[in-house]
Design a protein around this motif. Sequence first.
Motif, PDB file in Angstrom:
ATOM      1  N   UNK A   4       4.639  -3.442  10.458  1.00 46.65           N
ATOM      2  CA  UNK A   4       4.208  -4.343  10.014  1.00 46.65           C
ATOM      3  C   UNK A   4       2.692  -4.308  10.187  1.00 46.65           C
ATOM      4  N   UNK A   5       1.820  -4.236   8.979  1.00 46.01           N
ATOM      5  CA  UNK A   5       0.516  -4.392   8.940  1.00 46.01           C
ATOM      6  C   UNK A   5       0.016  -5.393   8.146  1.00 46.01           C
ATOM      7  N   UNK A   6      -0.705  -6.239   8.831  1.00 51.62           N
ATOM      8  CA  UNK A   6      -1.343  -7.437   8.239  1.00 51.62           C
ATOM      9  C   UNK A   6      -2.984  -7.071   7.953  1.00 51.62           C
ATOM     10  N   UNK A   7      -3.138  -7.019   6.525  1.00 49.65           N
ATOM     11  CA  UNK A   7      -4.572  -7.053   5.949  1.00 49.65           C
ATOM     12  C   UNK A   7      -5.298  -8.299   5.822  1.00 49.65           C
ATOM     13  N   UNK A   8      -6.248  -8.493   6.659  1.00 52.90           N
ATOM     14  CA  UNK A   8      -7.019  -9.558   6.990  1.00 52.90           C
ATOM     15  C   UNK A   8      -8.151  -9.505   6.585  1.00 52.90           C
ATOM     16  N   UNK A   9      -8.424  -9.824   5.233  1.00 48.91           N
ATOM     17  CA  UNK A   9      -9.730  -9.842   4.454  1.00 48.91           C
ATOM     18  C   UNK A   9      -9.889 -10.573   3.454  1.00 48.91           C
ATOM     19  N   UNK A  10     -11.200 -10.782   2.739  1.00 46.16           N
ATOM     20  CA  UNK A  10     -11.127 -11.516   1.432  1.00 46.16           C
ATOM     21  C   UNK A  10     -10.089 -10.813   0.452  1.00 46.16           C
ATOM     22  N   UNK A  11      -9.717 -11.914  -0.512  1.00 45.82           N
ATOM     23  CA  UNK A  11      -8.779 -11.433  -1.330  1.00 45.82           C
ATOM     24  C   UNK A  11      -9.322 -10.210  -2.558  1.00 45.82           C
ATOM     25  N   UNK A  12     -10.470 -10.178  -2.740  1.00 48.93           N
ATOM     26  CA  UNK A  12     -11.042  -8.996  -3.404  1.00 48.93           C
ATOM     27  C   UNK A  12     -11.057  -7.828  -2.588  1.00 48.93           C
ATOM     28  N   UNK A  13     -11.144  -7.887  -1.350  1.00 47.55           N
ATOM     29  CA  UNK A  13     -10.843  -6.644  -0.465  1.00 47.55           C
ATOM     30  C   UNK A  13      -9.358  -6.132  -0.724  1.00 47.55           C
ATOM     31  N   UNK A  14      -8.477  -7.068  -0.599  1.00 45.27           N
ATOM     32  CA  UNK A  14      -6.868  -6.876  -0.833  1.00 45.27           C
ATOM     33  C   UNK A  14      -6.846  -5.852  -2.346  1.00 45.27           C
ATOM     34  N   UNK A  19      -3.606  -0.430  -3.002  1.00 47.57           N
ATOM     35  CA  UNK A  19      -3.131   0.881  -3.432  1.00 47.57           C
ATOM     36  C   UNK A  19      -3.514   2.112  -2.610  1.00 47.57           C
ATOM     37  N   UNK A  20      -5.008   2.337  -2.212  1.00 48.00           N
ATOM     38  CA  UNK A  20      -5.229   3.347  -1.508  1.00 48.00           C
ATOM     39  C   UNK A  20      -4.658   3.129  -0.036  1.00 48.00           C
ATOM     40  N   UNK A  21      -4.686   2.143   0.479  1.00 47.81           N
ATOM     41  CA  UNK A  21      -3.984   2.029   1.735  1.00 47.81           C
ATOM     42  C   UNK A  21      -2.493   2.491   2.020  1.00 47.81           C
ATOM     43  N   UNK A  22      -1.998   1.631   0.801  1.00 44.93           N
ATOM     44  CA  UNK A  22      -0.421   2.140   0.991  1.00 44.93           C
ATOM     45  C   UNK A  22      -0.359   3.712   0.704  1.00 44.93           C
ATOM     46  N   UNK A  24      -2.414   6.072   1.621  1.00 48.75           N
ATOM     47  CA  UNK A  24      -2.907   6.853   2.672  1.00 48.75           C
ATOM     48  C   UNK A  24      -1.741   6.689   3.782  1.00 48.75           C
ATOM     49  N   UNK A  25      -1.278   5.578   4.172  1.00 50.31           N
ATOM     50  CA  UNK A  25      -0.042   5.410   5.120  1.00 50.31           C
ATOM     51  C   UNK A  25       1.126   6.395   4.647  1.00 50.31           C
ATOM     52  N   UNK A  26       1.386   6.302   3.334  1.00 45.63           N
ATOM     53  CA  UNK A  26       2.478   7.114   2.865  1.00 45.63           C
ATOM     54  C   UNK A  26       2.376   8.550   3.524  1.00 45.63           C
ATOM     55  N   UNK A  27       1.017   8.900   3.024  1.00 48.81           N
ATOM     56  CA  UNK A  27       0.635  10.651   3.244  1.00 48.81           C
ATOM     57  C   UNK A  27       0.535  10.800   4.762  1.00 48.81           C
ATOM     58  N   UNK A  28       0.113   9.768   5.631  1.00 46.34           N
ATOM     59  CA  UNK A  28       0.324  10.128   7.045  1.00 46.34           C
ATOM     60  C   UNK A  28       1.706   9.989   7.723  1.00 46.34           C
ATOM     61  N   UNK A  29       2.740   9.783   6.948  1.00 45.02           N
ATOM     62  CA  UNK A  29       3.980   9.527   7.218  1.00 45.02           C
ATOM     63  C   UNK A  29       4.494   8.285   8.086  1.00 45.02           C
ATOM     64  N   UNK A  30       3.578   7.318   7.847  1.00 45.48           N
ATOM     65  CA  UNK A  30       4.088   5.919   8.332  1.00 45.48           C
ATOM     66  C   UNK A  30       4.571   5.356   7.630  1.00 45.48           C
ATOM     67  N   UNK A 284      -9.438   3.976   4.020  1.00 47.89           N
ATOM     68  CA  UNK A 284      -7.933   4.028   4.024  1.00 47.89           C
ATOM     69  C   UNK A 284      -7.359   5.153   5.022  1.00 47.89           C
ATOM     70  N   UNK A 285      -7.686   6.361   4.708  1.00 52.27           N
ATOM     71  CA  UNK A 285      -7.305   7.287   5.422  1.00 52.27           C
ATOM     72  C   UNK A 285      -7.593   7.390   7.123  1.00 52.27           C
ATOM     73  N   UNK A 286      -8.659   6.653   7.231  1.00 50.23           N
ATOM     74  CA  UNK A 286      -9.240   6.384   8.673  1.00 50.23           C
ATOM     75  C   UNK A 286      -8.316   5.365   9.266  1.00 50.23           C
ATOM     76  N   UNK A 287      -7.804   4.418   8.506  1.00 52.52           N
ATOM     77  CA  UNK A 287      -6.830   3.325   9.117  1.00 52.52           C
ATOM     78  C   UNK A 287      -5.605   3.931   9.182  1.00 52.52           C
ATOM     79  N   UNK A 288      -5.132   4.933   8.220  1.00 54.40           N
ATOM     80  CA  UNK A 288      -3.697   5.407   8.427  1.00 54.40           C
ATOM     81  C   UNK A 288      -3.614   6.188   9.442  1.00 54.40           C
TER      82      UNK A 288
END
Length: 310
Positions: A4-14, A19-22, A24-30, A284-288
């Motif tokens: 479970x990954x909580x994105x804690x930032x402003x609405x415009x950041x979300x 999409x890029x973070x989702x 990147x996580x898929x590509x990282x196998x997470x 997003x790649x760095x986070x993933x």
Amino acid sequence: MTVNVLFAARAENWDTYRAPLSDALDRAGVAADLRTDFPPELVDYIVYAPSSPLRDFTPFTRLRAVLSLWAGVETITGNRTLGVPLARMVDDGLTRGMVEWVTGHVMRHHLGMDAQITGQDGVWRKAIPPLAADRPVTILGLGELGRACGETLAALGFPVTGWSRSPKSIPGLLCLHGPDGLTAALDSAQILVLLLPDTPATTNVLNAETLARLPRGATVINPGRGTLIDDDALLAALDAGQVGHATLDVFRTEPLPADHPYWAHPRVTVTPHIASETRAETASQAIAENIRRGEAAEPFLHLVDRDLGY
């Protein structure tokens, strides 16, 4: 197993990162459930921007790491409720953006481009700049950004001196450290670039005393942190001609107030904190990658030293 990954930032950041973070996580196998709202006791990782209202991490009882979207983490390093690893943002997009901005402004001042651009009055003024080899550049701060900028400027032929609080060794750069090293680094700096983090030890590193060490007419370029400069001291040095020009991208108060003296000063260029922005795709790649590492029991990348503040 889903994390479970909580994105804690402003609405415009979300809107920008979802999409890029989702992806990147898929590509990282997470396998991850990425949301802006979770019961705190179910959160495994927090993707965090300092602009987030989240300040109390106590309820996040199974939290494994906080992963910052920003390179600057000064607003969270002292948070006593945060007891898990904190990683700052280091990604190629942010680094390349800083290198391009710094290189552009160093070249602008080195070549005297301002005079050429504004001097279109029919008068033939021939002023030949020195070659890069005769224009010493000093960079204060030799982290990821300082290193990359220094290497690029050195490749263009500039003699580059880098200063850091602790010893560093970077091919092609003269690396100095400590108080004595700072004095020597300033003494030769015809162009000075500030890329230090914001910590109690770096506040007002450029003050009346250190500005006086610069060669007369030196250029100051600050894409680092606004707190690195004593504003009154810099304005006085500009008025006296000790500093020939200051190009400033960061300030203590942002946006810079309309009545601030920097706006009207003829030897100051203000840019609106654009030297380097985090790009959603590369960040997003760095986070993933760090979440993948956490799940694989591998060391996290770019962890913050809480004692040093970066």
